[in-house]
Design a protein around this motif. Structure first.
Motif, short mmCIF file in Angstrom:
data_model
loop_
_atom_site.label_atom_id
_atom_site.label_comp_id
_atom_site.label_asym_id
_atom_site.label_seq_id
_atom_site.Cartn_x
_atom_site.Cartn_y
_atom_site.Cartn_z
N ALA A 94 1.63 6.38 2.88
CA ALA A 94 1.15 6.45 1.50
C ALA A 94 1.35 5.12 0.78
O ALA A 94 0.46 4.66 0.05
CB ALA A 94 1.87 7.58 0.75
N LEU A 95 2.48 4.47 1.00
CA LEU A 95 2.72 3.17 0.38
C LEU A 95 1.75 2.12 0.91
O LEU A 95 1.24 1.29 0.15
CB LEU A 95 4.17 2.74 0.64
N LEU A 96 1.49 2.16 2.22
CA LEU A 96 0.58 1.18 2.81
C LEU A 96 -0.84 1.37 2.27
O LEU A 96 -1.51 0.39 1.91
CB LEU A 96 0.59 1.33 4.33
N VAL A 97 -1.30 2.60 2.21
CA VAL A 97 -2.65 2.86 1.70
C VAL A 97 -2.75 2.47 0.23
O VAL A 97 -3.76 1.94 -0.23
CB VAL A 97 -3.05 4.32 1.94
N HIS A 98 -1.68 2.73 -0.54
CA HIS A 98 -1.67 2.29 -1.93
C HIS A 98 -1.85 0.77 -2.02
O HIS A 98 -2.59 0.27 -2.87
CB HIS A 98 -0.35 2.70 -2.60
N ALA A 99 -1.15 0.03 -1.15
CA ALA A 99 -1.25 -1.43 -1.16
C ALA A 99 -2.68 -1.88 -0.85
O ALA A 99 -3.20 -2.82 -1.46
CB ALA A 99 -0.28 -2.03 -0.17
N LEU A 100 -3.34 -1.21 0.10
CA LEU A 100 -4.72 -1.56 0.44
C LEU A 100 -5.65 -1.36 -0.75
O LEU A 100 -6.43 -2.25 -1.11
CB LEU A 100 -5.19 -0.69 1.61
N HIS A 101 -5.56 -0.20 -1.38
CA HIS A 101 -6.43 0.07 -2.53
C HIS A 101 -6.08 -0.86 -3.70
O HIS A 101 -6.98 -1.32 -4.42
CB HIS A 101 -6.28 1.54 -2.96
N ALA A 105 -4.80 -3.93 -3.55
CA ALA A 105 -5.26 -5.30 -3.30
C ALA A 105 -6.75 -5.42 -3.59
O ALA A 105 -7.20 -6.42 -4.17
CB ALA A 105 -4.97 -5.68 -1.84
N ARG A 106 -7.52 -4.41 -3.21
CA ARG A 106 -8.95 -4.46 -3.51
C ARG A 106 -9.19 -4.35 -5.02
O ARG A 106 -10.05 -5.06 -5.57
CB ARG A 106 -9.70 -3.35 -2.77
N ALA A 107 -8.44 -3.49 -5.70
CA ALA A 107 -8.59 -3.37 -7.15
C ALA A 107 -8.25 -4.67 -7.86
O ALA A 107 -8.80 -4.97 -8.93
CB ALA A 107 -7.72 -2.23 -7.67
N ALA A 108 -7.34 -5.47 -7.27
CA ALA A 108 -6.97 -6.75 -7.86
C ALA A 108 -8.02 -7.83 -7.61
O ALA A 108 -7.86 -8.97 -8.08
CB ALA A 108 -5.61 -7.20 -7.32
N GLY A 109 -9.06 -7.50 -6.85
CA GLY A 109 -10.15 -8.44 -6.62
C GLY A 109 -9.93 -9.38 -5.45
O GLY A 109 -10.66 -10.37 -5.31
#
Length: 251
Positions: free
Chosen positions: A203-210, A212-216
């Motif tokens: 869950a933490l890893l998937v949060h980081a993926l989403h 990072a994309r949200a941060a552009g």
């Protein structure tokens, strides 16, 4: 001169001026590096190793070349770390998994519960070694002073249990100034032993993926040491191998 600037790299040469290897000279938080050392075609590895020991003394040599690392080790030194540099292109992201009842993701931060949990998670025989007081100081410095880099808030988070206490986190920065490509970077991800086995690390890893994309940012990177079972998690999430990172301290 044994070291010659060449565009954005440096060339290591033999005593007769023969080019031997290409590398980048830089500092990593006070540690002088001879980074991304790559043999040039036809250069004898034992000669590169011997020349590196003379002309790069006092630096940490990092190379993606297993055979060069072995040649340097054969001069009497020890391999400090063997790891794999990985990237995710953030194009096809896994869905956020549902957390177990009572567990939540909270904004990133630092507290005593998190420090205690990570110290327990990184006890030997963890391949990354133990969590140290210096690790705690570095993470606190990121949150308190933004040094050496500030956290990337969108991609960082704590996982909090039903008791309201932190049991793990993912800590990201970005854009990462130590890479030659534009990416966010996972500096640390870990879950306290008492909370493991619930899918919280994923869950933490998937949060980081989403995040990072949200941060552009176009990619998310990390480095995983050989023997770390978390490698299976990264592979399953869609990370791909970019290069090897073999580190040796040159006296």
């Amino acid at each position: 001169m044994p070291l010659h600037p060449d565009a954005d790299h440096t060339i290591l040469t033999g005593t007769d001026g023969t080019p031997l290897a290409r590398l980048r000279l830089r500092d990593d938080d006070g540690t002088p590096l001879a980074d991304d050392v790559r043999p040039l075609p036809g250069a004898p590895l034992p000669l590169i190793a011997a020349q590196a020991r003379r002309d790069l003394a006092g630096r940490r040599l990092q190379t993606p070349d297993d055979q060069l690392a072995l040649a340097v080790v054969h001069t009497g030194l020890k391999l400090r770390r063997a790891a794999t540099d990985m990237r995710h292109d953030l194009a096809d992201l896994p869905a956020m998994p549902q957390l177990p009842d009572g567990w939540t993701l909270a904004p990133a931060g630092w507290d005593d519960d998190l420090a205690e949990g990570l110290a327990a998670a990184y006890r030997p025989p963890h391949p990354d070694g133990g969590w140290t007081d210096n690790d705690t100081r570095e993470v606190r410095g990121m949150f308190e002073r933004g040094e050496p880099v500030p956290p990337l808030a969108e991609a960082s988070a704590r996982v909090v249990g039903p008791d309201g206490r932190s049991a793990g986190h993912v800590l990201c920065a970005g854009p990462a100034p130590w890479t030659d490509d534009l990416c966010a970077w996972i500096l640390n991800i870990g879950v306290a032993p008492h909370a493991q086995g619930r899918g919280l690390g994923r869950a933490l890893l998937v949060h980081a993926l989403h995040g990072a994309r949200a941060a552009g940012l176009p990619r998310l990177g990390l480095e995983v040491v050989d023997g770390n079972p978390a490698r299976r998690l990264y592979d399953a999430a869609g990370f791909h191998v970019r290069t090897r990172v073999l580190s040796i301290d040159l006296p």
